[in-house]
Design a protein around this motif. Structure first.
Motif, PDB file in Angstrom:
ATOM      1  N   ALA A 183       0.838  -1.205   0.000  1.00  0.00           N
ATOM      2  CA  ALA A 183       0.000   0.000   0.000  1.00  0.00           C
ATOM      3  C   ALA A 183       0.877   1.261   0.000  1.00  0.00           C
ATOM      4  CB  ALA A 183      -0.925   0.000   1.203  1.00  0.00           C
ATOM      5  N   GLU A 184       1.968   1.247   0.770  1.00  0.00           N
ATOM      6  CA  GLU A 184       2.876   2.397   0.799  1.00  0.00           C
ATOM      7  C   GLU A 184       3.555   2.593  -0.559  1.00  0.00           C
ATOM      8  OE1 GLU A 184       4.333   2.567   5.457  1.00  0.00           O
ATOM      9  OE2 GLU A 184       5.206   1.056   4.128  1.00  0.00           O
ATOM     10  N   MET A 185       3.933   1.501  -1.205  1.00  0.00           N
ATOM     11  CA  MET A 185       4.550   1.617  -2.533  1.00  0.00           C
ATOM     12  C   MET A 185       3.552   2.162  -3.548  1.00  0.00           C
ATOM     13  SD  MET A 185       7.208  -1.572  -2.892  1.00  0.00           S
ATOM     14  CE  MET A 185       6.118  -2.893  -2.499  1.00  0.00           C
ATOM     15  N   GLU A 186       2.294   1.721  -3.440  1.00  0.00           N
ATOM     16  CA  GLU A 186       1.251   2.204  -4.338  1.00  0.00           C
ATOM     17  C   GLU A 186       1.009   3.700  -4.113  1.00  0.00           C
ATOM     18  OE1 GLU A 186      -3.356   1.056  -5.121  1.00  0.00           O
ATOM     19  OE2 GLU A 186      -1.952  -0.603  -4.783  1.00  0.00           O
ATOM     20  N   LEU A 187       0.982   4.115  -2.837  1.00  0.00           N
ATOM     21  CA  LEU A 187       0.818   5.530  -2.507  1.00  0.00           C
ATOM     22  C   LEU A 187       1.974   6.352  -3.080  1.00  0.00           C
ATOM     23  CD1 LEU A 187      -0.486   7.918  -1.018  1.00  0.00           C
ATOM     24  CD2 LEU A 187       0.789   7.201   1.020  1.00  0.00           C
ATOM     25  N   GLU A 188       3.173   5.842  -2.978  1.00  0.00           N
ATOM     26  CA  GLU A 188       4.351   6.534  -3.516  1.00  0.00           C
ATOM     27  C   GLU A 188       4.224   6.719  -5.031  1.00  0.00           C
ATOM     28  OE1 GLU A 188       8.761   5.013  -3.800  1.00  0.00           O
ATOM     29  OE2 GLU A 188       8.287   5.514  -1.711  1.00  0.00           O
ATOM     30  N   LEU A 206       2.728  10.731  -9.520  1.00  0.00           N
ATOM     31  CA  LEU A 206       1.909  11.209 -10.642  1.00  0.00           C
ATOM     32  C   LEU A 206       1.257  12.543 -10.307  1.00  0.00           C
ATOM     33  CD1 LEU A 206       0.206   7.821 -11.570  1.00  0.00           C
ATOM     34  CD2 LEU A 206       2.093   8.942 -12.764  1.00  0.00           C
ATOM     35  N   SER A 207       0.725  12.647  -9.082  1.00  0.00           N
ATOM     36  CA  SER A 207       0.046  13.878  -8.671  1.00  0.00           C
ATOM     37  C   SER A 207       0.039  13.942  -7.144  1.00  0.00           C
ATOM     38  CB  SER A 207      -1.384  13.886  -9.198  1.00  0.00           C
ATOM     39  OG  SER A 207      -2.112  14.921  -8.587  1.00  0.00           O
ATOM     40  N   PRO A 208       0.702  14.946  -6.552  1.00  0.00           N
ATOM     41  CA  PRO A 208       0.712  15.052  -5.085  1.00  0.00           C
ATOM     42  C   PRO A 208      -0.690  15.203  -4.492  1.00  0.00           C
ATOM     43  CG  PRO A 208       2.402  16.452  -6.039  1.00  0.00           C
ATOM     44  CD  PRO A 208       1.588  15.926  -7.176  1.00  0.00           C
ATOM     45  N   THR A 209      -1.559  15.932  -5.185  1.00  0.00           N
ATOM     46  CA  THR A 209      -2.928  16.120  -4.698  1.00  0.00           C
ATOM     47  C   THR A 209      -3.680  14.805  -4.703  1.00  0.00           C
ATOM     48  OG1 THR A 209      -2.884  18.322  -5.668  1.00  0.00           O
ATOM     49  CG2 THR A 209      -5.027  17.487  -4.988  1.00  0.00           C
ATOM     50  N   LEU A 210      -3.531  14.074  -5.777  1.00  0.00           N
ATOM     51  CA  LEU A 210      -4.182  12.767  -5.878  1.00  0.00           C
ATOM     52  C   LEU A 210      -3.624  11.827  -4.805  1.00  0.00           C
ATOM     53  CD1 LEU A 210      -6.186  11.017  -7.431  1.00  0.00           C
ATOM     54  CD2 LEU A 210      -4.332  10.402  -8.987  1.00  0.00           C
ATOM     55  N   GLY A 211      -2.330  11.956  -4.507  1.00  0.00           N
ATOM     56  CA  GLY A 211      -1.712  11.130  -3.471  1.00  0.00           C
ATOM     57  C   GLY A 211      -2.323  11.375  -2.113  1.00  0.00           C
ATOM     58  N   LYS A 212      -2.598  12.640  -1.777  1.00  0.00           N
ATOM     59  CA  LYS A 212      -3.236  12.960  -0.493  1.00  0.00           C
ATOM     60  C   LYS A 212      -4.634  12.360  -0.417  1.00  0.00           C
ATOM     61  CE  LYS A 212      -0.706  17.218   0.251  1.00  0.00           C
ATOM     62  NZ  LYS A 212      -0.785  18.677   0.304  1.00  0.00           N
ATOM     63  N   ALA A 213      -5.384  12.487  -1.524  1.00  0.00           N
ATOM     64  CA  ALA A 213      -6.745  11.933  -1.561  1.00  0.00           C
ATOM     65  C   ALA A 213      -6.698  10.408  -1.445  1.00  0.00           C
ATOM     66  CB  ALA A 213      -7.447  12.351  -2.851  1.00  0.00           C
TER      67      ALA A 213
END
Length: 154
Positions: A124-129, A134-141
């Motif tokens: 899950a952490e690798m997927e979040l990374e 790709l997009s920091p905003t999308l990463g937060k969401a």
């Protein structure tokens, strides 16, 4: 050796060879092999016939030939030692830089002189990374929606 003399790589190699009998034996074999090769080479160059009458010229030729070989060997050993010292110095600088890098990252413990294991990332952490790259905003969401802890937010 006094305290003002710099210890070279050659001194260290000689000390190591003296401490290990197998290395000392190999060094002796190489030494005798080198002298055998010098003897054969100089004899073939300087003695045209075994029953030659001009012994003084032959001896002079053999002395000069052996001296040239010895001088060449000394130059080779000297250059090897210099290059080995430079290599050792570069290697030490590299290792020091790596040690500093590990200390800066917090993965090296100077007290125990050991690297600290790093906790591997979960899928899950690798997927979040990947999503955050790709997009920091999308990463937060993504982190909020899937309840994946963001290591940078902590």
């Amino acid at each position: 050796m006094d305290k003002f003399t710099k210890k070279t790589g050659m001194d260290a190699a000689m000390a190591q060879a003296a401490a290990i009998p197998e290395i000392q034996l190999e060094n002796m074999k190489e030494f005798f092999s080198m002298w055998t090769n010098i003897s054969v080479d100089c004899f073939q160059q300087c003695v045209p016939a075994v029953k030659s009458k001009d012994k003084a010229a032959e001896m002079s030729c053999i002395r000069n030939c052996a001296a040239r070989h010895v001088e060449a060997n000394h130059r080779i050993v000297q250059q090897f030692t210099l290059q080995n010292d430079e290599f050792t110095e570069k290697k030490q600088k590299y290792e020091d830089a790596k040690m500093k890098e590990y200390m800066d990252k917090g993965i090296f413990d100077p007290e125990t002189m050991q690297l600290q294991p790093i906790k591997p990332k979960s899928p899950a952490e690798m997927e979040l990374e990947t999503v955050k790259s790709l997009s920091p905003t999308l990463g937060k969401a993504y982190s909020w929606y899937y309840d994946v802890p963001d290591p940078e937010a902590a």
